[in-house]
Design a protein around this motif. Sequence first.
Motif, PDB file in Angstrom:
ATOM      1  N   UNK A  47       0.834  -1.205   0.000  1.00 47.05           N
ATOM      2  CA  UNK A  47       0.000   0.000   0.000  1.00 47.05           C
ATOM      3  C   UNK A  47       0.868   1.254   0.000  1.00 47.05           C
ATOM      4  N   UNK A  48       1.975   1.215   0.753  1.00 44.38           N
ATOM      5  CA  UNK A  48       2.869   2.361   0.798  1.00 44.38           C
ATOM      6  C   UNK A  48       3.465   2.639  -0.581  1.00 44.38           C
ATOM      7  N   UNK A  49       3.773   1.579  -1.321  1.00 39.86           N
ATOM      8  CA  UNK A  49       4.288   1.745  -2.676  1.00 39.86           C
ATOM      9  C   UNK A  49       3.220   2.343  -3.584  1.00 39.86           C
ATOM     10  N   UNK A  66      -7.044  -7.079  -5.657  1.00 38.77           N
ATOM     11  CA  UNK A  66      -7.148  -6.254  -6.862  1.00 38.77           C
ATOM     12  C   UNK A  66      -5.898  -6.388  -7.722  1.00 38.77           C
ATOM     13  N   UNK A  67      -6.051  -6.029  -9.000  1.00 45.29           N
ATOM     14  CA  UNK A  67      -4.934  -6.088  -9.934  1.00 45.29           C
ATOM     15  C   UNK A  67      -3.876  -5.049  -9.585  1.00 45.29           C
ATOM     16  N   UNK A  68      -4.336  -3.876  -9.105  1.00 46.17           N
ATOM     17  CA  UNK A  68      -3.387  -2.832  -8.710  1.00 46.17           C
ATOM     18  C   UNK A  68      -2.489  -3.334  -7.587  1.00 46.17           C
ATOM     19  N   UNK A  69      -3.074  -4.018  -6.612  1.00 49.93           N
ATOM     20  CA  UNK A  69      -2.282  -4.553  -5.502  1.00 49.93           C
ATOM     21  C   UNK A  69      -1.292  -5.594  -6.013  1.00 49.93           C
ATOM     22  N   UNK A  70      -1.748  -6.489  -6.886  1.00 49.64           N
ATOM     23  CA  UNK A  70      -0.883  -7.553  -7.409  1.00 49.64           C
ATOM     24  C   UNK A  70       0.314  -6.967  -8.149  1.00 49.64           C
ATOM     25  N   UNK A  71       0.063  -5.951  -8.944  1.00 53.47           N
ATOM     26  CA  UNK A  71       1.143  -5.331  -9.708  1.00 53.47           C
ATOM     27  C   UNK A  71       2.152  -4.657  -8.783  1.00 53.47           C
ATOM     28  N   UNK A  72       1.662  -3.952  -7.767  1.00 53.47           N
ATOM     29  CA  UNK A  72       2.578  -3.296  -6.835  1.00 53.47           C
ATOM     30  C   UNK A  72       3.338  -4.339  -6.011  1.00 53.47           C
ATOM     31  N   UNK A  73       2.695  -5.460  -5.687  1.00 57.53           N
ATOM     32  CA  UNK A  73       3.375  -6.531  -4.951  1.00 57.53           C
ATOM     33  C   UNK A  73       4.545  -7.058  -5.772  1.00 57.53           C
ATOM     34  N   UNK A  74       4.328  -7.269  -7.061  1.00 60.52           N
ATOM     35  CA  UNK A  74       5.419  -7.722  -7.922  1.00 60.52           C
ATOM     36  C   UNK A  74       6.573  -6.729  -7.909  1.00 60.52           C
ATOM     37  N   UNK A  75       6.246  -5.450  -7.918  1.00 60.79           N
ATOM     38  CA  UNK A  75       7.284  -4.423  -7.905  1.00 60.79           C
ATOM     39  C   UNK A  75       8.059  -4.435  -6.593  1.00 60.79           C
ATOM     40  N   UNK A  76       7.355  -4.607  -5.474  1.00 55.53           N
ATOM     41  CA  UNK A  76       8.027  -4.657  -4.175  1.00 55.53           C
ATOM     42  C   UNK A  76       8.950  -5.876  -4.099  1.00 55.53           C
ATOM     43  N   UNK A  77       8.488  -7.002  -4.632  1.00 59.60           N
ATOM     44  CA  UNK A  77       9.333  -8.204  -4.673  1.00 59.60           C
ATOM     45  C   UNK A  77      10.597  -7.934  -5.485  1.00 59.60           C
ATOM     46  N   UNK A  78      10.434  -7.305  -6.659  1.00 62.35           N
ATOM     47  CA  UNK A  78      11.582  -6.971  -7.497  1.00 62.35           C
ATOM     48  C   UNK A  78      12.551  -6.042  -6.765  1.00 62.35           C
ATOM     49  N   UNK A  79      12.004  -5.067  -6.050  1.00 61.74           N
ATOM     50  CA  UNK A  79      12.843  -4.122  -5.316  1.00 61.74           C
ATOM     51  C   UNK A  79      13.683  -4.834  -4.261  1.00 61.74           C
ATOM     52  N   UNK A  80      13.062  -5.751  -3.551  1.00 62.07           N
ATOM     53  CA  UNK A  80      13.786  -6.477  -2.502  1.00 62.07           C
ATOM     54  C   UNK A  80      14.865  -7.381  -3.110  1.00 62.07           C
TER      55      UNK A  80
END
Length: 314
Positions: A47-49, A66-80
């Motif tokens: 959510x912060x992202x 939601x799709x928005x959450x899924x997409x941001x989750x993928x980005x957070x995983x990539x960042x880590x």
Amino acid sequence: MGVLGAVACALMIASCGQNKVAEKPPEPGDTAVARVNGQVIWASDVKREAVAQGLISEGEPLDISSEVFRQRLDEVIDQKLLAAEAVKRKLDKDPLAQRRLAAARERILGDMLVEGVVEKAVTEDAIRKLYAEQQKLSKRSEEIRARQILVGSQAEAESIKKLLATGASFDALAMERSTDQATRFNGGDLGYFTLDVMPEAYGAALKDAQKGALIGPFAAEGGWVLVKVEDKRTEEPITLEAARPQIIRFLTYDQVRDILEKLRGSAKVEMMIGKSQELPAGSAQEPASAPPELQGAAPASAPPAAQPAQSAKQ
């Protein structure tokens, strides 16, 4: 916050040797949504992202399905993953990386301070108080509701006026004879309006018109006009809910300005460069650490002006 900024934040965690995050939720009601090499990702991280990217507002819910959450989750995983690889390659030990990490840390801490100060100051009571003050200061105009008949010549307008004098229906004549396509099919109804939003010819003709009066014919753009004044009332004030975003914006800016003035007043700041060129009057910049959304906020010396009521209300 872009990928590089997020990676910098992740590097700060990794560089402190925190390879695993405690299983305890960082926020009440938080949910673990993924695990990367043993490190938990929480819904609040995602959510912060989303907030950083401007996809949702601070405090706005985000459905984890939601799709928005899924997409941001993928980005957070990539960042880590990127941050972990950077630590593995000892990029966090580079002097330039250390400076960038320190700058990111200062920005985050500064933002957290501002958020805390604003949260305490921008309360419902403060919002309602400023709204009430604005209502006392605001001047409300008079609104007129009227109907019109627009025709091509003065002679035609005079003939219609004679028909009206014999009791003919204004609505019916407007539908039958008016050339104004925007109003003829609703009987010439202009709705409620203030004179300042009308063409000059209408303002002059209706300036002293009383309720029930038939005004005209007078010349206007497109032909000659007859106007029937159906009602007059004081303009409705802006509602609290409509004014709320602007009031919050002002209160937030005011708090940021206040805390920066206090901090600069008690700090020893030595400028090592010459003075920059003076800005033209009225072009004062926002404080350097003000949140991006405050760019262009109203000056703190004056509360936000009350907005006029909506015109042409039916």
